[in-house]
Design a protein around this motif. Structure first.
Motif: not given
Ligand code: PRX
Length: 674
Positions: A409, A411, A433-434, A436-438, A524, A539, A550
């Motif tokens: 979610g 860093p 430490d995963t 990803w994004q929506t 990002d 971001r 977010r």
């Molecule tokens: O900025 C990144 C951050 O969360 C954003 C995506 O948010 P959302 O679509 O709400 O999804 C959250 C759950 C997957 C990304 O563009 N983000 C997500 N995971 C990481 C992260 N930033 C750093 N490290 C992560 N592991």
């Protein structure tokens, strides 16, 4: 190119230069078959070979994976179709399947008494265990209820529910009959809920009388009623209400229906719809830089494969594992890692209704001990909060069943990573430490438990099918060398990527595929080190990430602008030790209006009411004017630097129309007269 890698404050958290890093090898316990099941992938050579095949021969790799992990009613012929250039990416064309069949039926047929869901209620004593057989019957009942109410394949159904099994049942029931579910996080305000319900054109909303969280009741039905009170703004005909707390709630005649009454009359058998792989499975609204939240469209085949494959390889889940993801079902993490991923693999998923500190800060650790959890997944904010409360809470419980602990979610700072590894994982678990994004549907950058050496603060290496690149934001050219920051983009399509923005495909193309032609743009910034490890820096656009939630600055600004006294509002993300980022709002008032004491609180309340409590600014500053260019654009970069204590490094401010505003803003923020 519109992006700058120092645009957003999170970007400053990770060093640009070679960081001082400690490399953690895979814990030997994980590779000892006497102690743990052998991980799916046990060497970097194997990972590299599979990754190479996945990006060089995606048809072969994902064709095999999709046949292996998913059950198809009709086989696909074309594995991969379309391109970023045309914005017409598709996977597994001609294939037909049903997500509910994959997540429920096939396990219920094989092993009906196996536990599918462990519900850890708000009160620790309140635990429900639901078998795959029971889940199957309840999902069928709900599917029949929806059908009776006229829901057909392709229709949208909105779900505004707390963290209870019925939420998963409702969601799976939609998938079963081919309806597109649109879950709205139950922390959103009535106004935000209405926006989403109206945009997707749902005729049905599913909710509960109330929710329970941290010992308090949440008025979900009341919020639905408020949202739907503007009758002209939506098309909702029925609201199905699950009785969670039993509190008295008004029921509107001809519109509202009790879940238990409808279910009592429904048959526990309902055939499933054979869906095309590319039929939408769900919409999930998310914030972007500009405009209203976007309804991100995920389709059935590719999404389900991504969710299940990442649970298999990144969490190393086996059928007999107890997998616990602490996210809310209203966010994408809940969709992929509470519901679709673990259930598609036939594992047991833990659904947690409460908070990390209720009734005590030992809650997570008691939950792991009580249910013998094997994989645990949470967010850095929760880890930091629990770290602050002291080690004693985590030391009282037996966490020895854990094999993989994940973070998502935002860093994760190395201090929190180390604490998680040492105190929770006891140095014996893989820490993933995963990233990803929506929009990506499933994890795209992460270590794999049995092979990837980890570096605290780095999400490490790409998952199968993901080819990340760093691009120079000013030229759009690929950055090859190590230790340089750039914008993170992905250079080829992967199965679980979003296909569109609901009702607005051009917005999808403009937001993700046009900024850097030929690439998917993540939004990002990132740096890659000499081992090819990716360090996400936050971001580069106007999206703020507060505790992994977010939010867009534009959304919060427009909420502030609804207040009659506000002339102009500018919102930025500042650094926060606990929540990663926090919201700072700079507001000027209309002429002849005097901001009286408490005005900042009033404005905070406006945001809470318009968007939801999680969007509340941490600080609201009343300023005389904003720092603007001559063309009238607010220079948020300056506000960001001031908030982050860098007001002596503001750089070139000669483009400001009026430079005298700067000292007054520094004074408003820091109380320092310049
Ligand atoms: O900025 C990144 C951050 O969360 C954003 C995506 O948010 P959302 O679509 O709400 O999804 C959250 C759950 C997957 C990304 O563009 N983000 C997500 N995971 C990481 C992260 N930033 C750093 N490290 C992560 N592991």
């Amino acid at each position: 190119m519109p992006h700058s890698t120092d645009n957003n404050s999170a970007a400053q958290q990770q060093p640009d230069k070679k960081p001082e890093v400690v490399v953690h090898p895979v814990p030997s316990r994980l590779l000892d078959s006497q102690q743990c099941p052998t991980p799916h992938i046990t060497s970097m050579d194997e990972y590299r070979r599979m990754w190479k095949e996945s990006v060089e021969e995606p048809e072969k790799f994902f064709g095999n994976l999709a046949r292996d992990i998913l059950s198809w009613d009709k086989p696909f012929e074309t594995v991969k179709h379309g391109s970023f250039d045309n914005g017409d990416v598709a996977w597994f064309l001609e294939g037909e399947l049903n997500a509910c069949y994959n997540a429920v039926d096939r396990h219920a047929l094989k092993n009906p008494d196996k536990i599918a869901i462990i519900h850890e209620g708000d009160e620790p004593s309140n635990v429900r265990r639901i078998t795959y057989g029971e889940l199957y019957r309840d999902v069928c009942r709900m599917a029949n209820v929806l059908k009776k109410l006229g829901v057909r394949r392709g229709d949208n159904v909105a779900i505004y529910m707390p963290m209870i099994p019925e939420t998963l049942i409702a969601t799976l029931a939609c998938a079963r009959i081919g309806a597109i579910h649109s879950i709205v996080f139950a922390g959103f305000s009535a106004e935000s809920l209405l926006d989403r319900v109206a945009d997707c054109g749902a005729h049905i909303v599913i909710t509960s009388d109330e929710g329970r969280r941290g010992g308090r009741n949440i008025a979900t039905k009341c919020i639905v009623d408020t949202a739907l009170s503007r009758q002209e703004a939506h098309q909702v005909e029925h609201v199905i209400v699950y009785k969670r707390t039993g509190s008295e709630v008004p029921m509107m005649e001809n519109r509202d229906l009790w879940w238990h009454e409808e279910m009592a009359n429904a048959r526990p058998i309902c055939s499933y719809e054979k869906m095309s792989a590319e039929d939408p499975l769900f919409l999930l609204y998310t914030s972007g830089s500009t405009g209203a939240p976007k309804g991100i469209v995920h389709t059935t085949g590719g999404y389900l494969l991504g969710a299940a494959a990442t649970v298999k390889y990144i969490f190393d889940v086996r059928e007999d594992d107890i997998y616990a993801c602490m996210a809310d079902i209203g966010w994408v993490t809940g969709h992929s890692y509470i519901l679709y991923g673990p259930l598609t693999l036939g594992a047991t998923t833990v659904l947690f209704e409460s908070t990390p500190t209720y009734p005590t800060p030992a809650r997570f650790w008691e939950l792991i001990d009580k249910h013998k959890v094997t994989q645990f997944y949470t967010a850095p904010t929760a880890i930091r909060a629990l770290q602050r409360l002291g080690d004693k809470w985590v030391e009282q419980n037996d966490l020895s069943t854990l094999r993989v602990i994940g973070s998502v979610g935002e860093p994760i700072n190395p201090e929190a990573w180390n604490w998680y590894n040492e105190k929770v994982g006891k140095g014996r678990c893989a820490v993933v430490d995963t990233y990803w994004q929506t929009e990506t549907g499933s994890i795209i950058i992460s270590p794999l438990p049995g092979c990837t050496p980890t570096k605290p603060g780095s999400a490490t290496l790409p998952f199968f099918g993901i080819k990340p690149v760093l691009l120079d934001p000013s030229t759009g050219k690929v950055i090859e060398g190590p230790h340089q920051s750039g914008v993170l983009a992905i250079s080829q399509a992967w199965p679980s990527m979003a296909r569109s923005v609901y009702n607005n495909h051009s917005r999808f193309i403009e937001t993700y595929l046009r900024p850097y032609p030929g690439y998917y743009f993540t939004g990002d910034g990132a740096m890659r080190d000499e081992d090819g490890y990716i360090w996400i820096q936050g971001r580069v656009d106007d999206v703020i990430n507060v505790s992994g939630h977010r939010l867009s600055t534009a959304e919060i600004e427009s909420a502030l602008n609804t207040h009659e006294s506000v002339a102009e509002a500018a919102v930025i993300g500042g650094h926060d030790d606990l929540t990663g980022q926090c919201i700072h709002a700079f507001v000027s008032v209309k002429p002849h209006i005097k901001a009286t004491e408490g005005f900042d609180k009033e404005l905070t309340l406006v945001v809470r009411k318009t968007i939801g409590p999680f969007a509340a600014p941490k600080r609201v500053y009343i300023v005389n004017a904003h720092p603007k260019t001559r063309s009238g654009k607010i220079m948020r970069r300056i506000l960001r630097k001031i908030v982050n204590g860098e007001h002596d490094q503001l750089g070139d401010i000669s483009t400001l129309a009026d430079q005298t505003v700067v000292p007054s803003i520094i004074e408003a923020v820091h109380g320092i007269k310049q």
